[in-house]
Design a protein around this motif. Sequence first.
Motif, PDB file in Angstrom:
ATOM      1  N   LEU A   3      -2.419  -4.124  -5.648  1.00  0.00           N
ATOM      2  CA  LEU A   3      -2.808  -4.070  -4.235  1.00  0.00           C
ATOM      3  C   LEU A   3      -4.220  -4.599  -4.042  1.00  0.00           C
ATOM      4  O   LEU A   3      -4.486  -5.392  -3.128  1.00  0.00           O
ATOM      5  CB  LEU A   3      -2.702  -2.633  -3.726  1.00  0.00           C
ATOM      6  CG  LEU A   3      -3.214  -2.377  -2.306  1.00  0.00           C
ATOM      7  CD1 LEU A   3      -2.437  -3.198  -1.288  1.00  0.00           C
ATOM      8  CD2 LEU A   3      -3.143  -0.890  -1.964  1.00  0.00           C
ATOM      9  N   ALA A   4      -5.136  -4.180  -4.890  1.00  0.00           N
ATOM     10  CA  ALA A   4      -6.518  -4.651  -4.785  1.00  0.00           C
ATOM     11  C   ALA A   4      -6.599  -6.154  -5.011  1.00  0.00           C
ATOM     12  O   ALA A   4      -7.292  -6.875  -4.276  1.00  0.00           O
ATOM     13  CB  ALA A   4      -7.401  -3.904  -5.787  1.00  0.00           C
ATOM     14  N   ALA A   7       1.463   3.967 -11.680  1.00  0.00           N
ATOM     15  CA  ALA A   7       0.876   3.854 -10.342  1.00  0.00           C
ATOM     16  C   ALA A   7      -0.417   3.055 -10.367  1.00  0.00           C
ATOM     17  O   ALA A   7      -0.734   2.338  -9.410  1.00  0.00           O
ATOM     18  CB  ALA A   7       0.635   5.248  -9.770  1.00  0.00           C
ATOM     19  N   GLU A   8      -1.164   3.169 -11.465  1.00  0.00           N
ATOM     20  CA  GLU A   8      -2.428   2.437 -11.558  1.00  0.00           C
ATOM     21  C   GLU A   8      -2.203   0.931 -11.479  1.00  0.00           C
ATOM     22  O   GLU A   8      -3.026   0.206 -10.900  1.00  0.00           O
ATOM     23  CB  GLU A   8      -3.152   2.787 -12.856  1.00  0.00           C
ATOM     24  CG  GLU A   8      -3.638   4.229 -12.936  1.00  0.00           C
ATOM     25  CD  GLU A   8      -2.523   5.207 -13.312  1.00  0.00           C
ATOM     26  OE1 GLU A   8      -1.398   4.727 -13.578  1.00  0.00           O
ATOM     27  OE2 GLU A   8      -2.778   6.424 -13.320  1.00  0.00           O
ATOM     28  N   TRP A  20      -1.693   0.006  -7.808  1.00  0.00           N
ATOM     29  CA  TRP A  20      -2.976   0.015  -7.102  1.00  0.00           C
ATOM     30  C   TRP A  20      -3.810  -1.212  -7.465  1.00  0.00           C
ATOM     31  O   TRP A  20      -4.450  -1.826  -6.592  1.00  0.00           O
ATOM     32  CB  TRP A  20      -3.762   1.285  -7.432  1.00  0.00           C
ATOM     33  CG  TRP A  20      -3.301   2.491  -6.684  1.00  0.00           C
ATOM     34  CD1 TRP A  20      -2.611   3.555  -7.167  1.00  0.00           C
ATOM     35  CD2 TRP A  20      -3.505   2.749  -5.285  1.00  0.00           C
ATOM     36  NE1 TRP A  20      -2.355   4.464  -6.177  1.00  0.00           N
ATOM     37  CE2 TRP A  20      -2.891   4.006  -5.004  1.00  0.00           C
ATOM     38  CE3 TRP A  20      -4.125   2.066  -4.260  1.00  0.00           C
ATOM     39  CZ2 TRP A  20      -2.904   4.564  -3.730  1.00  0.00           C
ATOM     40  CZ3 TRP A  20      -4.131   2.637  -2.982  1.00  0.00           C
ATOM     41  CH2 TRP A  20      -3.540   3.865  -2.727  1.00  0.00           C
ATOM     42  N   GLY A  45       0.813  -1.210   0.000  1.00  0.00           N
ATOM     43  CA  GLY A  45       0.000   0.000   0.000  1.00  0.00           C
ATOM     44  C   GLY A  45       0.848   1.263   0.000  1.00  0.00           C
ATOM     45  O   GLY A  45       0.512   2.246  -0.673  1.00  0.00           O
ATOM     46  N   ALA A 101       2.146   1.779  -3.449  1.00  0.00           N
ATOM     47  CA  ALA A 101       1.092   2.265  -4.335  1.00  0.00           C
ATOM     48  C   ALA A 101       0.814   3.744  -4.103  1.00  0.00           C
ATOM     49  O   ALA A 101       0.552   4.509  -5.045  1.00  0.00           O
ATOM     50  CB  ALA A 101      -0.177   1.444  -4.132  1.00  0.00           C
ATOM     51  N   ALA A 102       0.868   4.167  -2.845  1.00  0.00           N
ATOM     52  CA  ALA A 102       0.565   5.563  -2.501  1.00  0.00           C
ATOM     53  C   ALA A 102       1.770   6.482  -2.641  1.00  0.00           C
ATOM     54  O   ALA A 102       1.650   7.689  -2.387  1.00  0.00           O
ATOM     55  CB  ALA A 102       0.033   5.633  -1.074  1.00  0.00           C
TER      56      ALA A 102
END
Length: 516
Positions: free
Chosen positions: A254-255, A247-248, A251, A223, A226-227
């Motif tokens: 991560l999901a 970055a997408e 993310w 996370g 990702a952030a």
Amino acid sequence: MGRNLIMSTMVDIPTPRPRPKKSSSNAEWRPSGPKLLDSGVLQLTATIALYSTLPVLFIRAFYIIDPDIWWHLRNGRWILDHAAVPVTDPFSVYGMDKPWVAYSWLFDTFIAAVHGRFGLVGVAAYEIAVRLALGIALFHLVHGLMPRFWRAAALTGVGLFTIMRVIGPRPGMLTILFLILELDILLSLRRKASPKLLWLLPPLFVVWANCHIEFVDGLIVLGLFAAEPLINGVLRYEPREKSGVAAEQVWLTLAASALATLANPYGWKLYSTVFLYMGQSKVFELIDELRAMTFREPQHFAGLFLLVGAAMAMGWRRDAKPLWLMLMLLASFMAFRMVREIWFLTVISLCVISDGWNFAPPEAGRPQSSGVRRQALVAVWVLAIIVASCQRYGLSNLLLEVQVAGTFPEGASRFIEQHHLPGPLLNDLSWGGFLIWRLPELPVAMDGRTNVHGEERILQNSALWRGKPGWSSNPELSRANLVLTPQDAAIAALLRTDPRFKVAYEDVQAVVFQRR
């Protein structure tokens, strides 16, 4: 005459030769230093030593002292026998018929199957394999960030020394290994590695979530990665190196990884155990591995040294990356709160040091593939050293059983088993896991599963074993038919004067009291 002398002098003066220019096509960056250190044979020898040291240190003084491995073995055998995971606790009087999430069920099943096939040698082989895998994975991570071989090897050696006291035959070692692999994948994207590597993470989290509860550490790290662009934007930090992946994609990974953790027999209930552990802090002083660092061990100073080195590395380059700062704060909080988390501080500090003190040009100095032949040679030598060490020090089931009998109450357990002494059994926390495995027909009163017994019961049990005021009216003592206690426990001396109990068995290690 004078002219001839001048001409002779001019001839004798050597003409300086121009220095050859470094070819710009040379893709491999080589640091200055003694040629001996560039020797392939010497580096090969150092690699073999780096990988084999931790396994050999364990083999040299092989021991199984971890109190929790025993209930993992018993739970794994229960799962194999019933072809299902337990939903209530089948091993303790208090937990009987109460909900229980056996979050390490996959590891338990594996280690029980290995033990069933090879005995205690199989448990020792697991620890040897984990020690070897940690050495390989940690060096690969550090060397990927710091191309200089000797610096990377030295840092890895310090890291392995720092975490060696928390390595044992338990599922938590897989958390260390998986986090190193995760960081290796995420940081390789900065070296323009293929973004497809990200899709190795969801399958990794499927295994991780079924082996150990600290998979949440991996989700937190993922996370933060990702952030990172958002954090950089808020703090107005401009990174020197751009990430090789959008970055997408991080993310999305991560999901997918978070969803992958739900692929377990308990589903979302797995997270209830996470929150339960997060709220337990009163027991920290009662369990050695949950206590803060005492700085009575050299590993504690090594961890502090690595933390200071990481801070210096960021200051040296004047590049305090917000991501590293946040990870260092998180790792410092965890490690200084619980000594068993020193591994997290170690791994993060090694990453920061390697990243901060890497002086190689961005386009050069990346470690090249060592070649299949070289890797095979390292593997053969490391395996040969491990096998030779096992033979040299006599690693066997018989000697492991002797060692276990000297650490845990084997004699007392055998007496209870042979005389068919009935329960309820009252025991302390440190021996509960062993008794779950050794006396499967006799539910224990207490063991190290804090998610089963809770803080209040553990504190009450500790007060009883230390003979605190009110010990004689303890309700569990009043119900107990058997009390199994260490010789040096305060309760052992008190029960010798208690008319309700008599000594049924004792040795130099344990005492069994039976109700009259």
